[in-house]
Design an enzyme around this catalytic site. Structure first.
Site, mmCIF file in Angstrom:
data_model
loop_
_atom_site.group_PDB
_atom_site.id
_atom_site.type_symbol
_atom_site.label_atom_id
_atom_site.label_comp_id
_atom_site.label_asym_id
_atom_site.label_seq_id
_atom_site.Cartn_x
_atom_site.Cartn_y
_atom_site.Cartn_z
ATOM 1 N N CYS A 30 9.406 4.224 -9.248
ATOM 2 C CA CYS A 30 9.534 3.211 -8.193
ATOM 3 C C CYS A 30 8.923 1.875 -8.618
ATOM 4 C CB CYS A 30 8.859 3.758 -6.934
ATOM 5 S SG CYS A 30 8.594 2.573 -5.615
ATOM 6 N N CYS A 33 6.386 0.415 -6.197
ATOM 7 C CA CYS A 33 5.160 1.222 -6.270
ATOM 8 C C CYS A 33 4.282 0.746 -7.427
ATOM 9 C CB CYS A 33 5.493 2.701 -6.463
ATOM 10 S SG CYS A 33 6.434 3.441 -5.114
#
Length: 117
Positions: A30, A33
């Site tokens: 991600c 993230c």
């Protein structure tokens, strides 16, 4: 304080303790993230009284499903065993600090009373 890896085995024990626990639901693949991780780590270094936990949603699908995490990163704040905030999206440092301030300022007796009604 370093971040703590949260798993299905230790999540409840950590989350139900007195005080504040901030949880970052994330995954290795991600991009947002990865951008949020240094912000979360920096904040962990500034707030020694708060537990900063990370849940790898790929490794901990059970926790992802349990909390209905559909978008990552998701930031969750738990105070005295109660979830008081959960929001998807990578937040900048000033927003994270604002969340921390607001969670610290909660009147937990009022929060519990409202949750029971």
């Amino acid at each position: 304080m370093a971040t703590v890896t949260l798993t299905a085995e230790n999540f409840d024990e950590v989350a139900q303790a007195d005080g504040i626990v901030l949880v970052d639901f994330w995954a290795e693949w991600c991009g947002p993230c990865k951008r949020f991780a240094p912000v979360f780590e920096k904040s962990a270094g500034k707030h020694e009284d708060i537990v900063f936990g990370k849940v790898d949603t790929d490794a901990e699908a059970e926790l992802q499903m349990r909390f209905g995490i559909k978008s990552i990163p998701t930031l969750m704040a738990i105070r005295d065993g109660m979830i008081v905030f959960a929001e998807p999206g990578a937040v900048p440092e000033p927003v994270l600090e604002n969340v921390i301030e607001q969670v610290r300022g909660l009147d937990m007796e009022d929060v519990r009373r409202r949750a029971e009604s």
